[in-house]
Motif scaffolding. Structure first.
Motif, PDB file in Angstrom:
ATOM      1  N   LEU A  23      42.700  27.149  51.838  1.00 26.12           N
ATOM      2  CA  LEU A  23      43.932  27.719  52.395  1.00 26.12           C
ATOM      3  C   LEU A  23      43.853  27.685  53.916  1.00 26.12           C
ATOM      4  N   ASP A  24      44.890  27.151  54.532  1.00 26.60           N
ATOM      5  CA  ASP A  24      44.926  26.998  55.985  1.00 26.60           C
ATOM      6  C   ASP A  24      45.609  28.213  56.621  1.00 26.60           C
ATOM      7  N   PRO A  25      44.877  29.054  57.389  1.00 25.13           N
ATOM      8  CA  PRO A  25      45.466  30.252  58.000  1.00 25.13           C
ATOM      9  C   PRO A  25      46.619  29.952  58.948  1.00 25.13           C
ATOM     10  N   THR A  26      46.675  28.727  59.491  1.00 25.86           N
ATOM     11  CA  THR A  26      47.756  28.399  60.422  1.00 25.86           C
ATOM     12  C   THR A  26      49.027  27.987  59.696  1.00 25.86           C
ATOM     13  N   ASN A  27      48.927  27.790  58.368  1.00 21.05           N
ATOM     14  CA  ASN A  27      50.090  27.436  57.559  1.00 21.05           C
ATOM     15  C   ASN A  27      50.724  28.714  57.015  1.00 21.05           C
ATOM     16  N   PHE A  28      52.041  28.829  57.123  1.00 19.47           N
ATOM     17  CA  PHE A  28      52.706  30.084  56.759  1.00 19.47           C
ATOM     18  C   PHE A  28      52.411  30.508  55.322  1.00 19.47           C
ATOM     19  N   GLN A  29      52.640  29.626  54.365  1.00 25.75           N
ATOM     20  CA  GLN A  29      52.472  29.992  52.952  1.00 25.75           C
ATOM     21  C   GLN A  29      51.016  30.337  52.640  1.00 25.75           C
ATOM     22  N   ASP A  30      50.091  29.554  53.170  1.00 31.81           N
ATOM     23  CA  ASP A  30      48.673  29.859  52.945  1.00 31.81           C
ATOM     24  C   ASP A  30      48.288  31.183  53.615  1.00 31.81           C
ATOM     25  N   ALA A  31      48.856  31.445  54.796  1.00 31.47           N
ATOM     26  CA  ALA A  31      48.562  32.688  55.520  1.00 31.47           C
ATOM     27  C   ALA A  31      49.021  33.903  54.719  1.00 31.47           C
ATOM     28  N   VAL A  32      50.172  33.780  54.039  1.00 33.68           N
ATOM     29  CA  VAL A  32      50.668  34.892  53.212  1.00 33.68           C
ATOM     30  C   VAL A  32      49.667  35.224  52.114  1.00 33.68           C
ATOM     31  N   VAL A  33      49.127  34.210  51.446  1.00 31.66           N
ATOM     32  CA  VAL A  33      48.157  34.429  50.371  1.00 31.66           C
ATOM     33  C   VAL A  33      46.890  35.092  50.906  1.00 31.66           C
ATOM     34  N   LEU A  34      46.391  34.585  52.026  1.00 39.15           N
ATOM     35  CA  LEU A  34      45.185  35.165  52.624  1.00 39.15           C
ATOM     36  C   LEU A  34      45.414  36.603  53.066  1.00 39.15           C
ATOM     37  N   HIS A  35      46.558  36.836  53.680  1.00 34.98           N
ATOM     38  CA  HIS A  35      46.874  38.198  54.155  1.00 34.98           C
ATOM     39  C   HIS A  35      46.961  39.174  52.986  1.00 34.98           C
ATOM     40  N   LEU A  36      47.604  38.766  51.886  1.00 37.14           N
ATOM     41  CA  LEU A  36      47.703  39.637  50.713  1.00 37.14           C
ATOM     42  C   LEU A  36      46.334  39.922  50.122  1.00 37.14           C
ATOM     43  N   ALA A  37      45.499  38.909  50.069  1.00 34.50           N
ATOM     44  CA  ALA A  37      44.150  39.106  49.523  1.00 34.50           C
ATOM     45  C   ALA A  37      43.362  40.104  50.351  1.00 34.50           C
ATOM     46  N   LEU A  38      43.454  39.986  51.672  1.00 37.14           N
ATOM     47  CA  LEU A  38      42.765  40.934  52.550  1.00 37.14           C
ATOM     48  C   LEU A  38      43.304  42.348  52.394  1.00 37.14           C
ATOM     49  N   THR A  39      44.640  42.451  52.304  1.00 40.33           N
ATOM     50  CA  THR A  39      45.277  43.774  52.189  1.00 40.33           C
ATOM     51  C   THR A  39      44.931  44.437  50.853  1.00 40.33           C
ATOM     52  N   LEU A  40      44.948  43.663  49.783  1.00 39.28           N
ATOM     53  CA  LEU A  40      44.649  44.209  48.459  1.00 39.28           C
ATOM     54  C   LEU A  40      43.182  44.575  48.307  1.00 39.28           C
ATOM     55  N   ARG A  41      42.349  43.926  49.105  1.00 40.53           N
ATOM     56  CA  ARG A  41      40.916  44.224  49.039  1.00 40.53           C
ATOM     57  C   ARG A  41      40.606  45.600  49.606  1.00 40.53           C
ATOM     58  N   ASP A  42      41.346  46.038  50.602  1.00 40.50           N
ATOM     59  CA  ASP A  42      41.078  47.311  51.292  1.00 40.50           C
ATOM     60  C   ASP A  42      41.431  48.505  50.424  1.00 40.50           C
ATOM     61  N   LEU A  97      44.258  42.285  40.107  1.00 43.17           N
ATOM     62  CA  LEU A  97      44.203  42.299  41.571  1.00 43.17           C
ATOM     63  C   LEU A  97      42.797  41.955  42.059  1.00 43.17           C
ATOM     64  N   GLU A  98      41.794  42.507  41.394  1.00 47.22           N
ATOM     65  CA  GLU A  98      40.409  42.243  41.780  1.00 47.22           C
ATOM     66  C   GLU A  98      40.060  40.774  41.574  1.00 47.22           C
ATOM     67  N   ASN A  99      40.527  40.209  40.475  1.00 46.65           N
ATOM     68  CA  ASN A  99      40.284  38.784  40.219  1.00 46.65           C
ATOM     69  C   ASN A  99      40.913  37.924  41.310  1.00 46.65           C
ATOM     70  N   PHE A 100      42.117  38.305  41.734  1.00 43.88           N
ATOM     71  CA  PHE A 100      42.828  37.556  42.767  1.00 43.88           C
ATOM     72  C   PHE A 100      42.063  37.590  44.088  1.00 43.88           C
ATOM     73  N   THR A 101      41.681  38.787  44.534  1.00 45.22           N
ATOM     74  CA  THR A 101      40.980  38.905  45.825  1.00 45.22           C
ATOM     75  C   THR A 101      39.621  38.213  45.783  1.00 45.22           C
ATOM     76  N   ASN A 102      38.919  38.338  44.661  1.00 44.77           N
ATOM     77  CA  ASN A 102      37.602  37.683  44.551  1.00 44.77           C
ATOM     78  C   ASN A 102      37.751  36.165  44.600  1.00 44.77           C
ATOM     79  N   ARG A 103      38.771  35.655  43.942  1.00 43.13           N
ATOM     80  CA  ARG A 103      38.981  34.208  43.908  1.00 43.13           C
ATOM     81  C   ARG A 103      39.284  33.664  45.301  1.00 43.13           C
ATOM     82  N   ILE A 104      40.097  34.419  46.076  1.00 41.22           N
ATOM     83  CA  ILE A 104      40.501  33.933  47.396  1.00 41.22           C
ATOM     84  C   ILE A 104      39.410  34.144  48.438  1.00 41.22           C
ATOM     85  N   LEU A 105      38.728  35.283  48.391  1.00 45.28           N
ATOM     86  CA  LEU A 105      37.840  35.676  49.491  1.00 45.28           C
ATOM     87  C   LEU A 105      36.355  35.554  49.166  1.00 45.28           C
ATOM     88  N   ALA A 106      36.020  35.110  47.973  1.00 53.33           N
ATOM     89  CA  ALA A 106      34.622  35.132  47.519  1.00 53.33           C
ATOM     90  C   ALA A 106      33.672  34.412  48.468  1.00 53.33           C
TER      91      ALA A 106
END
Length: 358
Positions: free
Chosen positions: A339-358, A283-292
């Motif tokens: 990842l484009d926040p306005t795109n549904f599939q990309d938004a899901v990935v970004l949202h999960l990364a943010l949620t898992l980070r908290d 999980l940490e690897n995933f969030t770091n990769r997306i949000l680094a």
């Protein structure tokens, strides 16, 4: 039966007000407690007779030779739910005791009633906690729990749901909270008690979703008047034998719900709960990769954007920025992450990364 501890309490509390010696005897006539400690654990023949006959017995000086281990006074039967549970004796001149004897008898029966009722309630709750512990342990149920469930005569069509109440402050109020739960869900409660020191469980018959939500909202308002609590709601199960599934869901609701969220349904956190049960390193690897490559400002922009359901105008208002500024930030996020926040599939990935980070 009156216990020795209860007998001692009756003697202590009543003698303070009466200023006379008191004896409390069991149904065999043995003195359990007395203001005259040397008489404790000795047989009081007059009390034994009262226990046998159920009738008050007055002892005068002239009667002492007929009874062993007695003094002048009165011995009165003590009843609980129409059953004789002991005898109370007041030492003194019978003529002087006539005005107070009935009052002492009534007071003693009230103390006995309060004590035995409380003990019965506490015993029931301890039994409920043992039943719930077995139902949620994941191990085969004992014959005793199977027998208890059989005695409940549950309807085959009944479904069940588990609530967990987390007490953040004032854990001393837990008994009062249990009473409020039992009263609020009168007729629906199966078992209730403590699952942990600051956590109360309620296994109940399920209700229609709208009715359940209304009852939970009202209950929360009642509980929060006296204590700071959070409530986790599990999933509905069709058999009481599946209580563990509902309990774990309620537990996840509390564990993964936001700390400031007072009422959390498992359905609100189901996805994050499933993901959080993966290995922490992955999980940490995933969030770091997306949000680094995103700074705090860009992450906060994303959080608000998703909270506003990707509505740009509302997001800009909440952030107090111009819509062009918001568009610029969303573009920077896309450039940094791919990842484009306005795109549904990309938004899901970004949202999960943010949620898992908290």
């Amino acid at each position: 039966m009156i216990t020795k501890q209860l007998a001692e309490e009756i003697v202590e509390q009543t003698m303070i007000r009466l200023n006379r010696n008191l004896n409390v005897m069991d149904t065999n006539g043995m003195i359990l407690a007395s203001g005259e400690t040397e008489r404790i654990e000795k047989i009081h023949e007059a009390a034994a007779q009262v226990a046998k006959s159920g009738e008050t017995l007055w002892i005068k000086e002239t009667d002492l030779a007929a009874w062993h281990g007695v003094k002048p006074g009165v011995n009165l039967p003590i009843y609980f739910q129409e059953k004789l549970v002991g005898v109370i004796g007041i030492t003194g001149n019978p003529e002087e005791l006539k005005e107070i004897s009935t009052l002492v008898q009534l007071t003693t029966e009230m103390m006995v009633h309060q004590s035995l009722i409380t003990s019965h309630i506490e015993w029931n709750r301890k039994r409920n906690e043992l039943i719930f512990d077995e139902l949620t342990s994941g191990n085969p149920l004992s014959a005793a729990v199977h027998e208890r469930i059989s005695q409940m005569r549950l309807d085959q069509n009944t479904s069940f749901i588990t609530l967990l109440i987390e007490i953040k402050k004032s854990p001393s109020l837990s008994r009062r909270i249990i009473e409020q739960l039992e009263s609020h869900f009168d007729g629906q409660t199966i078992v209730t008690g403590h699952s942990q020191l600051n956590e109360i469980f309620l296994l109940m018959k399920n209700d229609e979703p709208a009715k359940l939500q209304q009852k939970l909202t009202t209950l929360l308002q009642i509980l929060q008047k006296t204590a700071l609590v959070r409530m986790g709601v599990g999933v509905t199960v069709s058999s009481i034998l599946d209580t563990r599934t509902s309990y774990l869901a309620a537990k996840n609701a509390l564990d993964f719900g936001k700390p400031d969220q007072s009422l959390v349904y498992f359905e609100d956190v189901e996805l994050i709960a499933l993901l959080k049960h993966n290995p922490h390193v992955e999980l940490e690897n995933f969030t770091n990769r997306i949000l680094a490559d995103l700074n705090d400002s860009l992450c906060q922009t994303l959080v608000m954007y998703f909270m506003c359901n990707k509505n740009s105008a509302e997001t800009a208002d909440c952030l107090k920025v111009h819509r062009h500024t918001l568009s610029y930030r969303l573009k920077k996020i896309y450039d940094a992450t791919g990842l484009d926040p306005t795109n549904f599939q990309d938004a899901v990935v970004l949202h999960l990364a943010l949620t898992l980070r908290d």
